[in-house]
Design an enzyme around this catalytic site. Sequence first.
Site, mmCIF file in Angstrom:
data_model
loop_
_atom_site.group_PDB
_atom_site.id
_atom_site.type_symbol
_atom_site.label_atom_id
_atom_site.label_comp_id
_atom_site.label_asym_id
_atom_site.label_seq_id
_atom_site.Cartn_x
_atom_site.Cartn_y
_atom_site.Cartn_z
ATOM 1 N N LYS A 186 0.852 -1.199 0.000
ATOM 2 C CA LYS A 186 0.000 0.000 0.000
ATOM 3 C C LYS A 186 0.885 1.245 0.000
ATOM 4 O O LYS A 186 1.896 1.305 0.718
ATOM 5 C CB LYS A 186 -0.900 -0.044 1.237
ATOM 6 C CG LYS A 186 -1.967 1.038 1.302
ATOM 7 C CD LYS A 186 -2.857 0.830 2.537
ATOM 8 C CE LYS A 186 -4.009 1.817 2.611
ATOM 9 N NZ LYS A 186 -4.881 1.576 3.780
ATOM 10 N N SER A 204 -9.798 1.391 2.599
ATOM 11 C CA SER A 204 -8.920 2.213 1.786
ATOM 12 C C SER A 204 -7.818 1.440 1.079
ATOM 13 O O SER A 204 -7.197 1.970 0.158
ATOM 14 C CB SER A 204 -8.288 3.290 2.670
ATOM 15 O OG SER A 204 -7.452 2.690 3.644
ATOM 16 N N SER A 218 -10.094 -1.053 6.789
ATOM 17 C CA SER A 218 -9.513 -0.896 5.446
ATOM 18 C C SER A 218 -8.728 -2.071 4.901
ATOM 19 O O SER A 218 -8.302 -2.035 3.750
ATOM 20 C CB SER A 218 -8.632 0.341 5.400
ATOM 21 O OG SER A 218 -9.438 1.478 5.265
#
Length: 475
Positions: free
Chosen positions: A68, A143, A167
């Site tokens: 990420k 996310s 997330s």
Amino acid sequence: MSELIDLTAAEAAERVRAGETAPAELFEAYRTRAAEDDLNAYTWVAEGAPESNGQAGTPLGGVPVAVKDLFCTEGVPSQSGSRILEGYRPPYTATVVAKLADAGAPLLGKTNQDEFAMGSSNENSGFGPVLNPWDRRRVPGGSSGGSAAAVAAGLAPWAIGTDTGGSIRQPAALCGIVGLKPTYGACSRYGMIAFASSLDQAGPLTRDVTDAALMLRHMIGHDGRDSTSLEFPGEIEVPRSEDLKGIKLGVPEDLTGAEGGVEPGVRESFDQTLALAERLGASIEPCRLPHAPHALSAYYLIAPAEASANLARFDGVRYGLRVDGDRDLVTMYSRTRKVGFGPEVKRRIMLGTYALSSGYYDAYYGTAQKVRTKISEDFRAAFERFDFIVTPTSPSTAFELGAKTDDPLAMYLNDFFTVPMSLAGIPAISIPSALSDGLPVGFQLAGPAFSESRLLDAAYALERAIGFDGSSARA
Ligand code: GLN
């Protein structure tokens, strides 16, 4: 090559160890796919494997990992999905990324995400939305949407994300993969661009439960550079259970009752999975988490409050973007923040600043912290009777792009089932349980702090019995 893509990470590592596949071949197979990404899942893809890749004896066998964007990686763009960090290349690497690389999982690329990890659909990214590989008109969740979509689509063997209020688990559910949020403190937060420091936690997004266990084993551990990190008691074991005999599952009626607004297809899959768990030997009973329905309200005060403080450092002086202020420092700050931050981030900064302002601090932030304590106590009481608490991961399957962008409250409701565990700091895993109208549904199991090995074991037994097939998303 396509055959390599169909292997789980654990299987690929095994092949490398057996000398049947060269780590360089594996890396290149995935690098090529990642470079052709048409889901906008990646914000940066490595040009090649590091020279040390796949050195003999590494436990992860050179199987590359997608990371990420918010994990700082030395010399590589690390922008946390924000234009305010455009072009920022940190001089150091986040501990979990370094640990994975040391264990033999080199960096494959950086994945798209909601800006500063604020969101549940990946539509808040400063670099455009990510598409769900099961249906490109739909969101992948957020996310950590880029990480989830990349793993589901076979653009990465596995990935890491972060979970502040859901997330990792929610995008895993919407993309039909496994996502685990560890106990708060299990993984170092050093080098993670902070959203809400008392909640943020790194964890794996993988094709199956075995991969999640394997990856987590090499992420955990105390780090002197993160004062909230802890020494994990024991190892993460490879899950092997084939049944759930003697396991007590609690279904929190405070959450799974009507208020959750659960879609019929999600409800049906949840009930079917409970029936399956019972056939595997588990006992299932309703349980109470009386304060959990207030988790969302508490979270949406605590997380923005912490975010408003954490994001104060982005002022155009030290990192990324700077907009000229006509020789005036304060004008430079405000112009930079106006241009650099997206609307959701601005909303959270305003909410958080308000909640922390004198006169309102006790009424909002203080009350939210009290609710947080009550929620932790609810879980503690529940775990005296139950091994795990189970819920759907998300009230709905993947929704269409744009469906909730104009309604922040509707967007926040996606976190209804995931936020309570985040506030309590306990581990929770989402596994795919079924398809509903062709879209994946997630099943969540949560356990007491540091119960990861047992949690993975139970998830593994269920996963085997469910037999979910995610291969069509990789086609
Ligand atoms: N969707 C939640 C939020 O927007 C959770 C985000 C997260 O876990 N990073 O805050």
